[in-house]
Enzyme design. Structure first.
Site, PDB file in Angstrom:
ATOM      1  N   ASP A 109       0.822  -1.216   0.000  1.00  0.00           N
ATOM      2  CA  ASP A 109       0.000   0.000   0.000  1.00  0.00           C
ATOM      3  C   ASP A 109       0.857   1.267   0.000  1.00  0.00           C
ATOM      4  O   ASP A 109       1.984   1.259   0.491  1.00  0.00           O
ATOM      5  CB  ASP A 109      -0.900  -0.032   1.250  1.00  0.00           C
ATOM      6  CG  ASP A 109      -2.057   0.944   1.138  1.00  0.00           C
ATOM      7  OD1 ASP A 109      -2.360   1.412   0.026  1.00  0.00           O
ATOM      8  OD2 ASP A 109      -2.668   1.249   2.187  1.00  0.00           O
ATOM      9  N   ASN A 114     -10.704  -2.814  -6.452  1.00  0.00           N
ATOM     10  CA  ASN A 114      -9.928  -1.797  -7.175  1.00  0.00           C
ATOM     11  C   ASN A 114     -10.584  -1.336  -8.486  1.00  0.00           C
ATOM     12  O   ASN A 114     -10.224  -0.296  -9.036  1.00  0.00           O
ATOM     13  CB  ASN A 114      -8.497  -2.284  -7.458  1.00  0.00           C
ATOM     14  CG  ASN A 114      -7.582  -2.242  -6.256  1.00  0.00           C
ATOM     15  OD1 ASN A 114      -6.626  -3.020  -6.152  1.00  0.00           O
ATOM     16  ND2 ASN A 114      -7.851  -1.344  -5.316  1.00  0.00           N
TER      17      ASN A 114
HETATM   18  C1  FPP Z   1      -1.841   0.339  -3.285  1.00  0.00           C
HETATM   19  O1  FPP Z   1      -1.431   1.661  -3.395  1.00  0.00           O
HETATM   20  C2  FPP Z   1      -1.384  -0.420  -4.403  1.00  0.00           C
HETATM   21  C3  FPP Z   1      -2.185  -0.972  -5.352  1.00  0.00           C
HETATM   22  C4  FPP Z   1      -3.641  -0.867  -5.407  1.00  0.00           C
HETATM   23  C5  FPP Z   1      -1.628  -1.737  -6.426  1.00  0.00           C
HETATM   24  C6  FPP Z   1      -0.353  -2.444  -6.111  1.00  0.00           C
HETATM   25  C7  FPP Z   1       0.392  -2.499  -7.352  1.00  0.00           C
HETATM   26  C8  FPP Z   1       1.731  -2.438  -7.477  1.00  0.00           C
HETATM   27  C9  FPP Z   1       2.683  -2.419  -6.360  1.00  0.00           C
HETATM   28  C10 FPP Z   1       2.328  -2.392  -8.799  1.00  0.00           C
HETATM   29  C11 FPP Z   1       1.811  -3.365  -9.736  1.00  0.00           C
HETATM   30  C12 FPP Z   1       1.957  -4.762  -9.319  1.00  0.00           C
HETATM   31  C13 FPP Z   1       2.347  -5.711 -10.151  1.00  0.00           C
HETATM   32  C14 FPP Z   1       2.392  -7.136  -9.715  1.00  0.00           C
HETATM   33  C15 FPP Z   1       2.774  -5.378 -11.491  1.00  0.00           C
HETATM   34  P1  FPP Z   1      -2.547   2.777  -3.440  1.00  0.00           P
HETATM   35  O2  FPP Z   1      -2.722   3.178  -4.854  1.00  0.00           O
HETATM   36  O3  FPP Z   1      -3.789   2.292  -2.764  1.00  0.00           O
HETATM   37  O4  FPP Z   1      -1.851   3.905  -2.609  1.00  0.00           O
HETATM   38  P2  FPP Z   1      -2.587   4.976  -1.702  1.00  0.00           P
HETATM   39  O5  FPP Z   1      -3.295   4.209  -0.618  1.00  0.00           O
HETATM   40  O6  FPP Z   1      -1.460   5.803  -1.180  1.00  0.00           O
HETATM   41  O7  FPP Z   1      -3.525   5.720  -2.599  1.00  0.00           O
END
Ligand code: FPP
Length: 247
Positions: A25, A73
């Site tokens: 996250d 998501n």
């Molecule tokens: C959470 O950060 C992350 C995600 C919803 C996606 C996770 C994806 C990756 C680490 C990259 C892609 C993965 C692969 C396997 C290619 P957030 O966007 O919720 O962050 P925030 O809470 O700060 O908004």
């Protein structure tokens, strides 16, 4: 930066978790703190994932599972969903050879058959390429939700009962586990969540029943191999009782 070998030697290998799960996250926050687009945060997150998988390989962890895309998501803006799926596809394309060379066995959890045909094919290709590998079992949760996974398992077993293949009394926890996406994995020992929120967010609800939890304020793009090793060291000191008494 300390050397890889020195870092790995900090961990007592006899007390490693068998299965580590990570909620990656904070990509968006990492980007917004820097005045960047959220997509830049996700791209930076991929680099972190690569580093953490390398540690898992070097430590010979049995299983590492990461939450890449949840069933919730899809609620994000179209452009962000598209970007995440594009990144996922690019990641598989770029990394699968190296993962294969490192003897990683990739696996995917969730309803990934709802992705585009192109991504489904990439998932099948990568899984089949690495299916005989004996190293880290690396699972990517993609279009995954813990409740959804439990419901799908319950539906499958209910169907088996309806068809007379099994009786309700035969539904033991072992049989139930065999109907989950994680049927080839041990239970989660250590669940890590980056970026400060203290919740499980529908990740591996069944499998994390007795997981040790480890939270950090560090955002995922800033999460380092050193901090990963700190989490493993902390795990090695936990007293796990599984509802019983200390041994
Ligand atoms: C959470 O950060 C992350 C995600 C919803 C996606 C996770 C994806 C990756 C680490 C990259 C892609 C993965 C692969 C396997 C290619 P957030 O966007 O919720 O962050 P925030 O809470 O700060 O908004």
């Amino acid at each position: 930066m300390i050397k890889d070998e020195e870092l790995l030697n900090r961990v007592d290998k006899s007390k490693l978790p068998r299965h580590v799960a990570i909620i990656m996250d904070g990509n968006g926050r990492w980007a917004s703190y820097r005045g960047l687009l959220r997509s830049a945060g996700h791209s930076a997150g991929v680099k972190t994932l690569k580093k953490i998988l390398t540690v898992a390989v070097n430590l010979k962890l049995e299983a590492l599972t990461v939450y890449a895309f949840s069933t919730e998501n899809w609620k994000r803006p179209h452009a962000e969903v598209d970007f995440l799926l594009h990144l996922f596809s690019e990641y598989l394309e770029k990394e699968k050879r190296e993962m294969h060379e490192k003897n990683v066995r990739i696996n995917f959890l969730g309803r990934w058959e709802e992705f585009s045909t192109g991504i489904q094919n990439q998932i099948r290709d990568a899984t089949s390429l690495m299916k005989n590998n004996t190293g880290v079992k690396f699972s990517i949760a993609a279009n995954y939700g813990g409740q959804d996974e439990i419901l799908r398992a319950a539906q499958k077993l209910a169907d088996d009962v309806a068809k007379g293949k099994i009786s309700p009394a035969q539904i033991t926890s072992e049989l139930f586990e065999s109907a989950l996406d994680t049927c080839e994995l041990p239970p989660v020992d250590l669940l890590i969540r980056t970026s400060g929120d203290l919740r499980i967010s529908n990740f591996l609800l069944w499998q994390a029943a007795y997981a040790e939890l480890w939270f950090t304020n560090t955002t995922w793009p800033e999460f380092s191999p050193e901090e990963f090793v700190d989490a493993l060291i902390d795990f090695s000191k936990r007293d796990r009782r599984f509802g019983g008494l200390s041994s």
